[in-house]
Scaffold this motif. Structure first.
Motif, PDB file in Angstrom:
ATOM      1  N   ARG A   1       0.956  -1.219  -0.146  1.00 46.12           N
ATOM      2  CA  ARG A   1      -0.079  -0.090  -0.022  1.00 46.12           C
ATOM      3  C   ARG A   1       0.923   1.166   0.044  1.00 46.12           C
ATOM      4  O   ARG A   1       1.669   1.287   0.746  1.00 46.12           O
TER       5      ARG A   1
ATOM      6  N   VAL B   1      -0.751  -0.576  -4.386  1.00 40.74           N
ATOM      7  CA  VAL B   1      -2.301  -0.003  -4.316  1.00 40.74           C
ATOM      8  C   VAL B   1      -2.095   1.282  -3.444  1.00 40.74           C
ATOM      9  O   VAL B   1      -1.413   1.404  -2.455  1.00 40.74           O
TER      10      VAL B   1
ATOM     11  N   GLN C   1      -7.012   6.017  -6.054  1.00 40.66           N
ATOM     12  CA  GLN C   1      -7.799   5.228  -6.842  1.00 40.66           C
ATOM     13  C   GLN C   1      -9.161   5.437  -6.643  1.00 40.66           C
ATOM     14  O   GLN C   1     -10.096   5.496  -7.189  1.00 40.66           O
TER      15      GLN C   1
END
Length: 215
Positions: A98, A117, A122
């Motif tokens: 992350r 991510v 996002q």
């Protein structure tokens, strides 16, 4: 079903655990905080309290046995970076880490992460696209220039067939599926009739989708 190692049980990590559990995966969860580990217990197969920056502790988990290692540590990038690097050194097959800032993404990729991510970025992109146009119901990014959108049927398309609209040639997009309240169909043909109550899954470049649906 996959064997998953999940390191970091803050809010994001706990949501990952919940989703993985619903999908039927085996989850080993790790955090240094006992309270966070306790909260995650209903959603994981096993859990341990420990320091993920300690190589011996990680080695004791048998890193090579996991199909995926998620590093969802928040608020301490140094720990996240060290954990990511150690996992790769210990033979992790796939490390997904992350990031909370753009620069973190670059460092993670250079130091062992296979994928990164960036949930805040996002979700911000998803929300800005999803809620700024009445036609857009959902979307999934395919790459930097392509996406799959779930959209309502534009008024000017209602009552016509795919052949009449000549969608692929005129708009350079593909209809992947149609759905209504009763069913979902991927059997798209020139004779597929588009009605007002339908939803479409369409694939195309952002710029082409913008022309059709004012994304």
């Amino acid at each position: 079903m996959k064997n998953v190692l999940l390191i970091g049980l803050g809010r994001f990590g706990r949501h990952i655990a919940m989703q993985l559990s619903q999908m039927g995966h085996e989850i080993m969860a790790v955090d240094w905080n006992e309270e966070r580990v306790d909260k995650a217990l209903p959603f994981v197969t096993n859990a341990q309290i420990g320091d993920s920056t300690n190589a011996e502790f990680l080695r004791s988990l048998g890193i090579g046995n996991y199909d995926i290692c998620f590093v969802t540590i928040g608020g301490n990038f140094q720990n996240s970076l060290e954990t990511t690097s150690l996992l790769k050194e210990l033979g992790a097959k796939l490390v997904i880490s992350r990031a909370e800032r753009d620069v973190q993404e670059k460092f993670l990729l250079r130091n062992g992460a296979d994928k990164v991510v960036y949930p805040e970025k996002q979700v911000a992109k998803w929300a800005s696209i999803r809620y700024t146009d009445d036609h857009i119901l959902d979307y999934m990014e395919v790459d930097a220039s392509h996406a799959i959108f779930e959209v309502g049927v534009p008024e000017e398309w209602t009552g016509k067939t795919v052949e009449e609209l000549d969608i692929r040639k005129r708009y350079n997009i593909n209809i992947l599926a149609v759905k209504n309240e009763e069913d979902f169909s991927i059997a798209i043909s020139p004779d597929t009739y588009l009605s007002e109550n339908m939803k479409l899954l369409v694939l195309g470049e952002y710029k082409e989708l913008q022309k059709c649906f004012r994304v």
